[in-house]
Write an enzyme that holds these catalytic residues in place. Structure first.
Site: not given
Length: 289
Positions: A74, A111
């Site tokens: 990420k 997210d």
């Protein structure tokens, strides 16, 4: 691996290491079938040392329209992308890459959206009267959770972590309103009476991980409790909270809802894909195999 979907049309996928456990292909290919859209969604394992080379190859030579990014990539994805959406800039992490019409690669983070939307669709959830939250953990997932709680207007957010310095770093990174407080793990019992929201963002309690040892006796029964762990779906934390009358929500919805924005960007469906009981059941069956 396509798991479903058509061999023609747009191709997207998920990258990580390891990646064989990912449920994302089942989610996206289910939606492709529901909409009757061409395209497919695959898994691809990529080692960290080959991240830039392999991702660029997927997006250019193999023609992927975008991808989801999971551990351990990420941060690398954040550095790789030509531009970032506000959520990715805020969190310093990318979990979704989209190829823009001008050929640039945009990094996005869904997210935060996934956690908040799961919460807002949970039975019994109400933002009213919830002013103080306790977040367990200070890792990458905690960043999205804390940001979502800030957006929901919590006035006090306590971040408890076994390594206090990590909690302090998170508070400094996201505290634009002086609402975040880094606290030691040992302070949890004293904080529980003050909190009307509790969330576990650690891997404790997950299958194959140590248990999350926490006594909820001092937590108000009106507090809402959630766990981002979804293997098992009913963690020990949720079982304990439910038994004493707290409203709870499991972590599977976060996984499902975070997939929605990427699917819309890559496959251009005529309407927003639906997270429903049938999709949850399909995922649960796959988890049980």
């Amino acid at each position: 691996m396509t798991d479903a979907g058509s061999t023609s049309g747009p191709v997207a996928g998920v990258i990580g290491q390891p990646i064989a456990h990912s449920l994302s292909p089942l989610i996206h290919n289910t939606w492709l079938k529901r909409f009757g859209l061409p395209g497919c969604y695959e898994r691809r394992e990529i080692a960290p040392e080959y991240f830039d080379r392999d991702v660029r190859s997927l997006l250019t030579q193999e023609g992927w329209v975008g991808m989801n990014v999971t551990l351990p990539h990420k941060q690398a994805a954040c550095d790789f992308c030509d531009c970032l959406d506000p959520a990715a800039r805020r969190l310093g992490a990318v979990n979704t890459i989209v190829t823009l019409s001008d050929g640039r690669f945009e990094g996005r983070n869904t997210d935060l959206y996934g956690f908040r939307t799961n919460l807002e669709n949970a039975p019994g959830w109400s933002r009213t009267g919830r002013d103080a939250a306790l977040v367990l953990g200070a890792g990458g997932a905690a960043r999205a959770v804390v940001a979502a709680l800030q957006d929901l207007g919590f006035r006090q957010i306590f971040i408890a972590n076994r390594s206090l310095d990590k909690a302090q770093d998170l508070a400094l990174a996201l505290d634009y309103s002086n609402s975040l407080h880094a606290v030691a793990w040992a302070e949890i019992p004293g904080l529980l009476p003050k909190c009307d929201f509790l969330v576990n963002t650690t891997s404790l309690g997950m299958v194959g991980q140590p248990p999350l040892l926490i006594d909820l006796t001092r937590l108000p029964t009106g507090a809402f409790v959630t766990d981002i762990v979804y293997k098992p779906l009913e963690t020990a934390l949720l079982t304990q909270a439910r038994a004493r009358g707290n409203r709870v929500v499991d972590g599977l919805g976060m996984l499902l809802y975070q997939a929605v924005p990427g699917f819309q960007a890559w496959f251009n469906p005529p309407s927003t894909p639906v997270v429903d009981a049938q999709l949850r059941d399909n995922i649960l069956k796959a988890m049980a195999v």
